[in-house]
Design a protein around this motif. Structure first.
Motif, PDB file in Angstrom:
ATOM      1  N   GLU A  43       0.813  -1.219   0.000  1.00 43.14           N
ATOM      2  CA  GLU A  43       0.000   0.000   0.000  1.00 43.14           C
ATOM      3  C   GLU A  43       0.844   1.266   0.000  1.00 43.14           C
ATOM      4  O   GLU A  43       0.483   2.270  -0.625  1.00 43.14           O
ATOM      5  CB  GLU A  43      -0.929  -0.007   1.225  1.00 43.14           C
ATOM      6  CG  GLU A  43      -1.944   1.120   1.224  1.00 43.14           C
ATOM      7  CD  GLU A  43      -2.909   1.038   2.389  1.00 43.14           C
ATOM      8  OE1 GLU A  43      -3.444   2.091   2.783  1.00 43.14           O
ATOM      9  OE2 GLU A  43      -3.127  -0.078   2.908  1.00 43.14           O
ATOM     10  N   SER A  44       1.988   1.244   0.670  1.00 42.06           N
ATOM     11  CA  SER A  44       2.839   2.438   0.731  1.00 42.06           C
ATOM     12  C   SER A  44       3.393   2.787  -0.656  1.00 42.06           C
ATOM     13  O   SER A  44       3.572   3.961  -0.992  1.00 42.06           O
ATOM     14  CB  SER A  44       3.982   2.223   1.715  1.00 42.06           C
ATOM     15  OG  SER A  44       4.821   1.161   1.299  1.00 42.06           O
ATOM     16  N   VAL A  45       3.681   1.774  -1.472  1.00 38.03           N
ATOM     17  CA  VAL A  45       4.170   2.014  -2.829  1.00 38.03           C
ATOM     18  C   VAL A  45       3.098   2.724  -3.649  1.00 38.03           C
ATOM     19  O   VAL A  45       3.378   3.695  -4.370  1.00 38.03           O
ATOM     20  CB  VAL A  45       4.572   0.692  -3.496  1.00 38.03           C
ATOM     21  CG1 VAL A  45       4.909   0.913  -4.965  1.00 38.03           C
ATOM     22  CG2 VAL A  45       5.751   0.062  -2.782  1.00 38.03           C
ATOM     23  N   LEU A  46       1.871   2.257  -3.539  1.00 36.76           N
ATOM     24  CA  LEU A  46       0.789   2.859  -4.302  1.00 36.76           C
ATOM     25  C   LEU A  46       0.517   4.286  -3.851  1.00 36.76           C
ATOM     26  O   LEU A  46       0.249   5.155  -4.683  1.00 36.76           O
ATOM     27  CB  LEU A  46      -0.481   2.014  -4.168  1.00 36.76           C
ATOM     28  CG  LEU A  46      -0.402   0.596  -4.751  1.00 36.76           C
ATOM     29  CD1 LEU A  46      -1.718  -0.126  -4.538  1.00 36.76           C
ATOM     30  CD2 LEU A  46      -0.037   0.627  -6.228  1.00 36.76           C
ATOM     31  N   ARG A  47       0.590   4.544  -2.554  1.00 37.92           N
ATOM     32  CA  ARG A  47       0.355   5.914  -2.069  1.00 37.92           C
ATOM     33  C   ARG A  47       1.335   6.876  -2.712  1.00 37.92           C
ATOM     34  O   ARG A  47       0.973   7.978  -3.127  1.00 37.92           O
ATOM     35  CB  ARG A  47       0.476   5.976  -0.546  1.00 37.92           C
ATOM     36  CG  ARG A  47      -0.763   5.517   0.201  1.00 37.92           C
ATOM     37  CD  ARG A  47      -0.776   6.055   1.632  1.00 37.92           C
ATOM     38  NE  ARG A  47       0.412   5.642   2.368  1.00 37.92           N
ATOM     39  CZ  ARG A  47       0.511   4.524   3.087  1.00 37.92           C
ATOM     40  NH1 ARG A  47      -0.527   3.710   3.157  1.00 37.92           N
ATOM     41  NH2 ARG A  47       1.616   4.225   3.736  1.00 37.92           N
ATOM     42  N   GLY A  48       2.587   6.471  -2.796  1.00 34.03           N
ATOM     43  CA  GLY A  48       3.593   7.346  -3.399  1.00 34.03           C
ATOM     44  C   GLY A  48       3.349   7.576  -4.879  1.00 34.03           C
ATOM     45  O   GLY A  48       3.473   8.697  -5.375  1.00 34.03           O
ATOM     46  N   LEU A  49       2.961   6.531  -5.587  1.00 33.46           N
ATOM     47  CA  LEU A  49       2.756   6.652  -7.022  1.00 33.46           C
ATOM     48  C   LEU A  49       1.514   7.467  -7.360  1.00 33.46           C
ATOM     49  O   LEU A  49       1.459   8.123  -8.405  1.00 33.46           O
ATOM     50  CB  LEU A  49       2.636   5.258  -7.653  1.00 33.46           C
ATOM     51  CG  LEU A  49       3.917   4.431  -7.703  1.00 33.46           C
ATOM     52  CD1 LEU A  49       3.609   3.017  -8.197  1.00 33.46           C
ATOM     53  CD2 LEU A  49       4.950   5.080  -8.616  1.00 33.46           C
ATOM     54  N   THR A  94       0.423  10.071  -5.909  1.00 32.69           N
ATOM     55  CA  THR A  94       0.560  11.471  -5.529  1.00 32.69           C
ATOM     56  C   THR A  94       0.809  12.314  -6.768  1.00 32.69           C
ATOM     57  O   THR A  94       1.742  12.060  -7.535  1.00 32.69           O
ATOM     58  CB  THR A  94       1.731  11.665  -4.550  1.00 32.69           C
ATOM     59  OG1 THR A  94       1.499  10.879  -3.381  1.00 32.69           O
ATOM     60  CG2 THR A  94       1.872  13.132  -4.160  1.00 32.69           C
ATOM     61  N   GLY A  95      -0.019  13.306  -7.010  1.00 27.91           N
ATOM     62  CA  GLY A  95       0.157  14.182  -8.157  1.00 27.91           C
ATOM     63  C   GLY A  95       0.124  13.416  -9.466  1.00 27.91           C
ATOM     64  O   GLY A  95      -0.720  12.551  -9.696  1.00 27.91           O
ATOM     65  N   ASP A  96       1.083  13.729 -10.347  1.00 23.02           N
ATOM     66  CA  ASP A  96       1.146  13.083 -11.657  1.00 23.02           C
ATOM     67  C   ASP A  96       2.235  12.023 -11.716  1.00 23.02           C
ATOM     68  O   ASP A  96       2.711  11.664 -12.797  1.00 23.02           O
ATOM     69  CB  ASP A  96       1.414  14.131 -12.743  1.00 23.02           C
ATOM     70  CG  ASP A  96       0.280  15.138 -12.878  1.00 23.02           C
ATOM     71  OD1 ASP A  96      -0.884  14.717 -12.735  1.00 23.02           O
ATOM     72  OD2 ASP A  96       0.562  16.318 -13.129  1.00 23.02           O
ATOM     73  N   ARG A  97       2.634  11.495 -10.566  1.00 16.86           N
ATOM     74  CA  ARG A  97       3.775  10.594 -10.549  1.00 16.86           C
ATOM     75  C   ARG A  97       3.554   9.322 -11.356  1.00 16.86           C
ATOM     76  O   ARG A  97       4.484   8.781 -11.945  1.00 16.86           O
ATOM     77  CB  ARG A  97       4.130  10.230  -9.102  1.00 16.86           C
ATOM     78  CG  ARG A  97       4.733  11.383  -8.313  1.00 16.86           C
ATOM     79  CD  ARG A  97       5.129  10.952  -6.922  1.00 16.86           C
ATOM     80  NE  ARG A  97       5.606  12.084  -6.132  1.00 16.86           N
ATOM     81  CZ  ARG A  97       5.938  12.016  -4.849  1.00 16.86           C
ATOM     82  NH1 ARG A  97       5.836  10.853  -4.209  1.00 16.86           N
ATOM     83  NH2 ARG A  97       6.355  13.087  -4.203  1.00 16.86           N
ATOM     84  N   LEU A  98       2.339   8.825 -11.376  1.00 15.99           N
ATOM     85  CA  LEU A  98       2.089   7.578 -12.088  1.00 15.99           C
ATOM     86  C   LEU A  98       2.263   7.775 -13.594  1.00 15.99           C
ATOM     87  O   LEU A  98       2.937   6.979 -14.265  1.00 15.99           O
ATOM     88  CB  LEU A  98       0.690   7.058 -11.769  1.00 15.99           C
ATOM     89  CG  LEU A  98       0.419   5.588 -12.123  1.00 15.99           C
ATOM     90  CD1 LEU A  98       1.428   4.673 -11.449  1.00 15.99           C
ATOM     91  CD2 LEU A  98      -0.999   5.203 -11.725  1.00 15.99           C
ATOM     92  N   THR A  99       1.677   8.820 -14.127  1.00 16.18           N
ATOM     93  CA  THR A  99       1.866   9.119 -15.539  1.00 16.18           C
ATOM     94  C   THR A  99       3.334   9.344 -15.851  1.00 16.18           C
ATOM     95  O   THR A  99       3.864   8.843 -16.858  1.00 16.18           O
ATOM     96  CB  THR A  99       1.048  10.352 -15.955  1.00 16.18           C
ATOM     97  OG1 THR A  99      -0.336  10.110 -15.704  1.00 16.18           O
ATOM     98  CG2 THR A  99       1.255  10.674 -17.423  1.00 16.18           C
TER      99      THR A  99
END
Length: 305
Positions: free
Chosen positions: A98-104, A106-111
Motif C-alpha cells: 500500500e505504501s508504494v501505491l500511495r507514493g505513485l 501522488t500528483g502526476d507521478r504515475l503518468t
C-alpha cells in the motif's frame, strides 16, 4: 516511423518474426508466494527452446513493481537472439504494498513513471541505460473497474497520448471488457486499435468476444499454460467464431506463464510449435502467420513520440 520498442532498441515491425504476444519470463507477487518466476537460468533455457522451435519475439506483460527482471532482459535477448518487449504500468492493487501505491498516486507521478519507462528507461535497480518499455500493462477487476483500476488506466491513457505506446489489459477471469473500452477509448480517447484485451478466452462468451472485437481492439488469446489450462478446450472455437466474424486481423496468441510450477509445461515453445501446427491443420498456414507474425507486428508497433 512506426517501430516496436524492444529492450535492445526500436525495430521495424516486419523484423519481429513469430511472436508470443503475452507471456512472463519474470514475475513476483504476494498473491503468488512461493511461485515466483525469478530464475535467469531457467528463463534463458526457455527462450533458447522457444528460438529453436521458431520463436523470434516475446512480449513480457510483467509491469512495474512485480519482479519483471529488467536488469537481465537485455542480456537474455542478446544471448538467445529473441527480441523482448518489456512493459511498464501497474497490475491490480492486491499485487503491491500500500505504501508504494500511495507514493505513485501522488500528483502526476504515475503518468510520469509510465512515460519515463517508455522513453528513457526502466526505473528498476541495475537496469542498463536505455532499456525501455514497449507497452503499458493495466488491469481491470471482476466484471468491472474499481477506483485503483480507473486511476491506473487514466495514467496509462495519458502516457499513451504522450508516447503512442500500446496498452495491454488484464481482464479478471476474462470479464469487464465493455467497461475497459468505455473508459480507455470512449472517455479517455485511446484509439481502440492501440488497446490489447487480454484473457477474454477465460470467459467463453462468444457474443462478448465479438462485441469487443467490433470496437477495433486486439484480442489476446493467452491460455496454453498449466496455470490457465481451463481455456484451452475452447480456444479453437473462439478463434473460429472471431475469424468467421471478420476479426482475424485482431487476434493475438500468448502463453501467459505466471507461476514457477507452470514453467516448461508446456512452455514458450508450445505456442510456436505444437499449437501453431494445430492451428495450421485446422485453419491453414495463412491464419497461423497472421496470428503469430502479422498481427503482433501491428499491435505492438507505435509511432513513438
Amino acid at each position: 516511423m512506426s517501430a516496436i520498442r524492444t529492450v535492445l532498441g526500436d525495430v521495424e515491425p516486419g523484423l519481429l518474426g513469430r511472436c508470443d504476444s503475452h507471456d512472463h519470463l519474470f514475475l513476483a507477487s504476494p498473491q503468488l508466494s512461493g511461485q515466483e518466476l525469478d530464475d535467469p537460468v531457467a528463463a534463458e533455457a526457455e527462450l533458447r527452446a522457444f528460438a529453436a522451435a521458431g520463436g523470434r519475439a516475446v512480449v513480457q506483460w510483467t509491469p512495474y513493481g512485480m519482479g519483471r527482471g529488467g536488469a537481465g532482459l537485455a542480456r537474455l535477448s542478446r544471448a538467445t537472439g529473441v527480441r523482448l518487449v518489456a512493459a511498464t504500468g501497474l497490475h491490480q492493487a492486491a499485487h503491491y504494498d500500500e505504501s508504494v501505491l500511495r507514493g505513485l498516486f501522488t500528483g502526476d507521478r504515475l503518468t510520469e513513471l509510465f512515460v519515463e519507462e517508455l522513453t528513457a528507461g526502466l526505473r528498476e535497480p541495475g537496469v542498463p541505460a536505455g532499456v525501455r518499455a514497449g507497452m503499458i500493462k493495466v488491469a481491470g477487476g471482476f466484471h468491472g473497474l474499481d477506483e485503483h483500476a480507473r486511476r491506473v488506466m487514466t495514467a496509462a491513457a495519458e502516457a499513451h497520448h504522450a508516447t503512442g505506446a500500446p496498452i495491454g489489459v488484464h481482464h479478471e477471469l476474462g470479464t469487464g471488457a465493455p467497461d475497459v473500452l468505455d473508459l480507455l477509448c470512449d472517455r479517455l480517447g485511446v484509439p481502440p486499435e492501440r488497446v490489447l484485451l487480454g484473457h477474454l478466452n477465460r470467459f467463453p462468451d462468444l457474443r462478448l468476444h465479438r462485441q469487443a472485437a467490433e470496437s477495433g481492439a486486439f484480442i489476446a488469446l493467452d491460455g496454453p499454460s498449466r496455470a490457465h489450462h481451463a481455456t484451452d478446450h475452447h480456444l479453437f472455437d473462439t478463434v473460429a467464431a472471431l475469424v468467421g466474424a471478420g476479426h482475424a486481423g485482431q487476434l493475438l496468441l500468448g502463453g501467459d506463464t505466471t507461476t514457477r510450477a507452470a514453467r516448461g509445461a508446456p512452455g514458450l515453445p508450445f505456442l510456436v510449435g505444437a499449437l501453431a501446427a494445430r492451428i495450421t491443420r485446422e485453419f491453414g498456414a495463412e491464419l497461423t502467420e497472421r496470428l503469430l507474425v502479422a498481427n503482433p507486428a501491428r499491435a505492438f508497433a507505435a509511432d513513438w513520440l
